[in-house]
Scaffold this motif. Structure first.
Motif, short mmCIF file in Angstrom:
data_model
loop_
_atom_site.label_atom_id
_atom_site.label_comp_id
_atom_site.label_asym_id
_atom_site.label_seq_id
_atom_site.Cartn_x
_atom_site.Cartn_y
_atom_site.Cartn_z
N THR A 131 -8.03 -58.21 55.51
CA THR A 131 -8.95 -59.31 55.18
C THR A 131 -8.45 -59.86 53.84
O THR A 131 -7.47 -59.37 53.30
N VAL A 145 -9.55 -56.31 51.20
CA VAL A 145 -8.76 -55.10 51.45
C VAL A 145 -8.60 -54.98 52.96
O VAL A 145 -9.18 -55.77 53.72
N TYR A 146 -7.82 -54.00 53.43
CA TYR A 146 -7.73 -53.75 54.87
C TYR A 146 -9.02 -53.11 55.36
O TYR A 146 -9.61 -52.27 54.66
N ARG A 185 -15.75 -39.97 56.83
CA ARG A 185 -16.75 -40.63 55.99
C ARG A 185 -18.11 -40.01 56.30
O ARG A 185 -18.47 -39.84 57.46
N THR A 238 -20.89 -60.17 50.92
CA THR A 238 -21.60 -59.46 51.99
C THR A 238 -23.10 -59.54 51.73
O THR A 238 -23.54 -59.33 50.60
N ARG A 250 -23.02 -54.02 44.77
CA ARG A 250 -21.63 -53.69 44.43
C ARG A 250 -20.96 -54.98 43.95
O ARG A 250 -20.90 -55.96 44.70
N MET A 277 -22.60 -46.01 47.42
CA MET A 277 -22.12 -46.25 46.06
C MET A 277 -21.99 -44.95 45.28
O MET A 277 -22.54 -44.77 44.21
O1 TXA Z 1 -14.38 -56.34 51.24
C1 TXA Z 1 -15.05 -55.50 51.88
O2 TXA Z 1 -16.28 -55.47 51.81
C2 TXA Z 1 -14.27 -54.53 52.78
C3 TXA Z 1 -13.60 -55.33 53.89
C4 TXA Z 1 -12.94 -54.45 54.92
O3 TXA Z 1 -14.52 -56.20 54.47
N1 TXA Z 1 -15.16 -53.56 53.32
C5 TXA Z 1 -15.68 -52.55 52.56
O4 TXA Z 1 -16.44 -51.64 53.28
O5 TXA Z 1 -15.48 -52.43 51.37
P1 TXA Z 1 -16.89 -50.24 52.70
O6 TXA Z 1 -17.51 -49.54 53.82
O7 TXA Z 1 -15.76 -49.58 52.04
O8 TXA Z 1 -18.01 -50.58 51.67
C6 TXA Z 1 -19.24 -51.06 52.14
C7 TXA Z 1 -20.25 -51.12 51.05
C8 TXA Z 1 -20.69 -49.73 50.64
O9 TXA Z 1 -20.87 -49.70 49.25
C9 TXA Z 1 -22.02 -49.59 51.36
O10 TXA Z 1 -22.91 -48.72 50.72
C10 TXA Z 1 -22.54 -51.01 51.35
O11 TXA Z 1 -21.40 -51.81 51.51
N2 TXA Z 1 -23.46 -51.22 52.47
C11 TXA Z 1 -23.13 -51.34 53.77
N3 TXA Z 1 -24.23 -51.48 54.53
C12 TXA Z 1 -25.29 -51.46 53.68
C13 TXA Z 1 -26.70 -51.55 53.86
N4 TXA Z 1 -27.26 -51.69 55.06
N5 TXA Z 1 -27.46 -51.47 52.75
C14 TXA Z 1 -26.92 -51.35 51.51
N6 TXA Z 1 -25.59 -51.25 51.29
C15 TXA Z 1 -24.78 -51.31 52.36
#
Ligand code: TXA
Ligand code: MG
Length: 355
Positions: free
Chosen positions: A39, A42-43, A64, A104, A201, A236
């Motif tokens: 993306t 990051v990947y 995970r 996001t 974040r 986090m």
């Molecule tokens: O840039 C990005 O966001 C990348 C690319 C691949 O899209 N994805 C990414 O995903 O960084 P990940 O899983 O490494 O980090 C997702 C973050 C985590 O800190 C998680 O806690 C938060 O998003 N998150 C996901 N769903 C959530 C939710 N329902 N409520 C609160 N935080 C959430």
């Protein structure tokens, strides 16, 4: 639990992604497999977001913990209604300004999204990436794709296909190699389920840019190990993005910090430790005469470049086998907030404050 697969790697031209390869990757997703793809941030390690079993494979492949929720990726605003309910008008306003891009939203989860995507929470995280390979894949598969960063849990995120393979070879069906990612830091996660929007974040879209559209955006990032009360974003954890080496993050006034880092490097070297330094261009001379592995990220005012190379820098110092990595904090301004956050997490809270 693990997920094993014969990993196939396909180079993809980001300007002209080959439709045959995109269909191969989309088929793997439709069969419930895992596809790693670049993306703009990051990947990602993707799976069909509608299928709980496919999503479970992400957790298994990454090792995970199940309490860490995953972001769902879409390419068309019309998909939002399949994923979230009670979407506030602010989501539409912010999407118009920042999507596709590194932002996001956390929203109320719709019933088509299985609970394991969100670690059982009633919310769901959604984003529309701008990276051309990600967009082409999402268009081809025509399904929402759940995708965390494509690294093993608590390792630095992957910004190249080589990083993905270091961590996940044999645990992902398809890797689309579209070169190094542009931003190199993950998306900004913005919770839109409360009375005020809250950054959980810091990431590719800075607070300042969000506040131009929503002046009341708050910041509430948690570092679990330091803050037992962290509720909203269980992912986090402080132990995140961490290199194998121990990392020390120096904070304080520049001259004093550099002197303290130089002294620490000498002491560690005298103890027989192999020392890595993650430095900015301006600091290069301070470490020039020392027995350290110096990795220069770029000039301090060029936060884009520092952000793009940060995770690769951590992995590079790990690869040469240093025992300790020394780095210093940056101003939490613009993209600097996300860079400083990742440095904090990489150091797992080991901050050396110099007064
Ligand atoms: O840039 C990005 O966001 C990348 C690319 C691949 O899209 N994805 C990414 O995903 O960084 P990940 O899983 O490494 O980090 C997702 C973050 C985590 O800190 C998680 O806690 C938060 O998003 N998150 C996901 N769903 C959530 C939710 N329902 N409520 C609160 N935080 C959430
Ligand atoms: Mg991650």
């Amino acid at each position: 639990m693990t997920y094993d697969a014969e990993t196939r790697i396909y180079p993809v031209d980001p300007l002209h992604p080959d439709p045959v390869i995109l269909r191969l990757a989309a088929d793997a997703l439709r069969r419930g497999g895992l596809v790693a793809f670049p993306t703009e941030t990051v990947y990602g390690l993707g799976a069909n977001a509608f299928e709980a079993e496919a999503v479970a494979r992400i957790f298994a492949a990454k090792r995970r913990p199940a309490n860490d929720p995953i972001i769902v990726h879409i390419h068309d605003l019309a998909q939002l209604d399949q994923i979230a309910v009670e979407v506030p008008p602010l989501a539409g306003t912010l999407a118009a300004a920042f999507w596709p891009g590194p932002l996001t939203f956390v929203l109320r989860r719709g019933e088509r999204i299985p609970a394991n995507v969100s670690a059982g929470m009633p919310t769901v995280a959604v984003r529309m990436p701008s990276g051309s390979v990600a967009r082409a894949l999402l268009q081809t598969v025509a399904l929402p794709v759940a995708a965390p960063s494509a690294n093993t849990f608590s390792r630095p995120s992957a910004t190249t296909a080589a990083h993905v393979l270091q961590d996940l070879s044999g645990h992902v069906d398809v890797v689309l190699d579209g070169g190094a990612t542009a931003i190199g830091l993950e998306s900004t996660v913005l919770d839109l389920t409360g009375a005020q929007p809250v950054i959980l974040r810091p990431g590719g879209v800075p607070l300042e840019a969000l506040r131009e559209i929503a002046a009341d955006v708050q910041v509430k990032t948690h570092y679990l190990a330091l803050d037992a009360d962290a509720g909203a974003s269980p992912g986090m954890l402080i132990k995140h993005y961490a290199p194998h080496a121990e990392m020390l993050l120096f904070d304080g006034e520049r001259e004093a910090v550099l002197e303290a880092m130089r002294q620490r490097a000498e002491t560690l070297d005298a103890e027989g430790k192999r020392v890595g330094v993650l430095a900015y261009e301006e600091d290069r001379a301070v470490f020039a005469g020392l027995n350290v592995h110096l990795h220069v990220l770029g000039a301090l005012q060029n936060t884009d470049k520092i952000g793009a190379g940060l995770f690769a820098g951590l992995r590079a110092l790990d690869a040469v086998g240093v025992d300790v990595i020394l780095a210093r904090t940056v101003e939490r301004e613009g993209l600097g907030a996300a860079i400083d956050d990742r440095l904090m997490r990489a150091a797992e809270g080991h901050i050396v404050r110099i007064s």
